[in-house]
Write an enzyme that holds these catalytic residues in place. Sequence first.
Site, mmCIF file in Angstrom:
data_model
loop_
_atom_site.group_PDB
_atom_site.id
_atom_site.type_symbol
_atom_site.label_atom_id
_atom_site.label_comp_id
_atom_site.label_asym_id
_atom_site.label_seq_id
_atom_site.Cartn_x
_atom_site.Cartn_y
_atom_site.Cartn_z
ATOM 1 C CB SER A 36 -0.862 -0.009 1.267
ATOM 2 O OG SER A 36 -1.491 1.234 1.462
ATOM 3 C CE1 TYR A 83 -5.186 -1.718 4.312
ATOM 4 C CE2 TYR A 83 -3.882 0.280 4.029
ATOM 5 C CZ TYR A 83 -4.530 -0.813 3.492
ATOM 6 O OH TYR A 83 -4.510 -1.016 2.122
HETATM 7 P P1 NAP Z 1 -11.771 -5.190 -1.323
HETATM 8 O O1 NAP Z 1 -12.576 -4.992 -2.560
HETATM 9 O O2 NAP Z 1 -12.355 -4.854 0.007
HETATM 10 O O3 NAP Z 1 -11.214 -6.686 -1.323
HETATM 11 C C1 NAP Z 1 -10.561 -7.239 -0.214
HETATM 12 C C2 NAP Z 1 -10.467 -8.731 -0.404
HETATM 13 O O4 NAP Z 1 -9.881 -9.334 0.761
HETATM 14 C C3 NAP Z 1 -11.841 -9.366 -0.587
HETATM 15 O O5 NAP Z 1 -11.764 -10.423 -1.490
HETATM 16 C C4 NAP Z 1 -12.131 -9.871 0.811
HETATM 17 O O6 NAP Z 1 -13.085 -10.898 0.879
HETATM 18 C C5 NAP Z 1 -10.737 -10.386 1.176
HETATM 19 N N1 NAP Z 1 -10.667 -10.676 2.588
HETATM 20 C C6 NAP Z 1 -10.941 -9.854 3.619
HETATM 21 N N2 NAP Z 1 -10.867 -10.528 4.780
HETATM 22 C C7 NAP Z 1 -10.551 -11.812 4.463
HETATM 23 C C8 NAP Z 1 -10.367 -12.999 5.208
HETATM 24 N N3 NAP Z 1 -10.510 -13.034 6.551
HETATM 25 N N4 NAP Z 1 -10.048 -14.150 4.558
HETATM 26 C C9 NAP Z 1 -9.945 -14.149 3.221
HETATM 27 N N5 NAP Z 1 -10.127 -13.071 2.453
HETATM 28 C C10 NAP Z 1 -10.433 -11.915 3.068
HETATM 29 O O7 NAP Z 1 -10.477 -4.316 -1.395
HETATM 30 P P2 NAP Z 1 -9.345 -4.130 -2.513
HETATM 31 O O8 NAP Z 1 -9.176 -2.682 -2.664
HETATM 32 O O9 NAP Z 1 -9.571 -4.976 -3.706
HETATM 33 O O10 NAP Z 1 -8.094 -4.644 -1.674
HETATM 34 C C11 NAP Z 1 -7.245 -5.694 -2.089
HETATM 35 C C12 NAP Z 1 -5.855 -5.469 -1.494
HETATM 36 O O11 NAP Z 1 -5.325 -4.248 -2.004
HETATM 37 C C13 NAP Z 1 -5.855 -5.324 0.039
HETATM 38 O O12 NAP Z 1 -4.697 -5.975 0.554
HETATM 39 C C14 NAP Z 1 -5.759 -3.816 0.233
HETATM 40 O O13 NAP Z 1 -5.172 -3.475 1.457
HETATM 41 C C15 NAP Z 1 -4.869 -3.451 -0.937
HETATM 42 N N6 NAP Z 1 -4.903 -2.040 -1.328
HETATM 43 C C16 NAP Z 1 -6.034 -1.478 -1.865
HETATM 44 C C17 NAP Z 1 -5.996 -0.137 -2.232
HETATM 45 C C18 NAP Z 1 -7.167 0.563 -2.846
HETATM 46 O O14 NAP Z 1 -7.077 1.777 -3.107
HETATM 47 N N7 NAP Z 1 -8.273 -0.095 -3.120
HETATM 48 C C19 NAP Z 1 -4.844 0.614 -2.032
HETATM 49 C C20 NAP Z 1 -3.732 0.007 -1.469
HETATM 50 C C21 NAP Z 1 -3.768 -1.329 -1.131
HETATM 51 P P3 NAP Z 1 -14.640 -10.506 1.155
HETATM 52 O O15 NAP Z 1 -15.163 -9.941 -0.117
HETATM 53 O O16 NAP Z 1 -15.223 -11.816 1.532
HETATM 54 O O17 NAP Z 1 -14.640 -9.497 2.268
#
Ligand code: NAP
Length: 241
Positions: free
Chosen positions: A133, A146
């Site tokens: 991140s 986080y």
């Molecule tokens: P998201 O749409 O909220 O997706 C998060 C994913 O993690 C979902 O598939 C969720 O499953 C899964 N997850 C959460 N808790 C879990 C658990 N206990 N066991 C297994 N899976 C679990 O968010 P995203 O933005 O795509 O995030 C994906 C990654 O990118 C994360 O590591 C996040 O920190 C990172 N990131 C995102 C951004 C951004 O701007 N979006 C920026 C920097 C980093 P459920 O759908 O079942 O909850």
Amino acid sequence: MNPFSLEGQTALVTGANTGIGQAIAIAMGDAGAHVICAGRSSCEGTVGMIKSAESLPLDFADPMAAKDTFADRQIDILVNNAGIIRRDDSVDFAESDWDDVMDVNLKAAFFTCQAFAKAALPRGTGKIVNIASLLSFQGGIRVPSYTASKHGIAGLTKIMANEWAAKGINVNAIAPGYIETNNTEALRADPDRNKAILDRIPAGRWGQANDIAQTAVFLAAPAANYIHGAVLNVDGGWLAR
Ligand code: NAP
């Protein structure tokens, strides 16, 4: 051979049901991989969008959930994408919000890498891509667990690269900027935060999940064979500002 192809490889992506993980799974499938779409929610929707894919239930409520996942079959690529965020002032931050985030974002990611490495090291080949991140570099605000977890991911990416690079395993991370997913819905819904964020992004737009997905394919492909321990910003220039 096309150095950007994943033909003949099997990739496991965690959190593949939605957002960045779903985009990575689809992009890896498009690049020729067989994709194991892992999630605590059903990944059947993602599987349906990929030529060769299967789903795997994996809930990191138990951070050791993946400990036996890599033992009985060859998985060449691991993407640790699953992640959660909790927001509160540091002065009020609850222990449960600390533990929940650290368990999924850091402990589960490390022990999933460990399980992958136990199987991949004897083969002498494998690629790990961790999702870090901007808060692997910056402090952020009101998200202490986080920030701690994502600083931790950057550090773990480097130590694992140090230990495994000479043994044929590449460990790298991607630091996404502000990407349009569920994770950032609250930020985009707040007009002031949305404007402040957009004003600072040199590219002038939010990132798309596919921006991250294509980078993940690159880091998993032979083209990236000499990249070890990198935390690659894919942020529209945010950190350059
Ligand atoms: P998201 O749409 O909220 O997706 C998060 C994913 O993690 C979902 O598939 C969720 O499953 C899964 N997850 C959460 N808790 C879990 C658990 N206990 N066991 C297994 N899976 C679990 O968010 P995203 O933005 O795509 O995030 C994906 C990654 O990118 C994360 O590591 C996040 O920190 C990172 N990131 C995102 C951004 C951004 O701007 N979006 C920026 C920097 C980093 P459920 O759908 O079942 O909850």
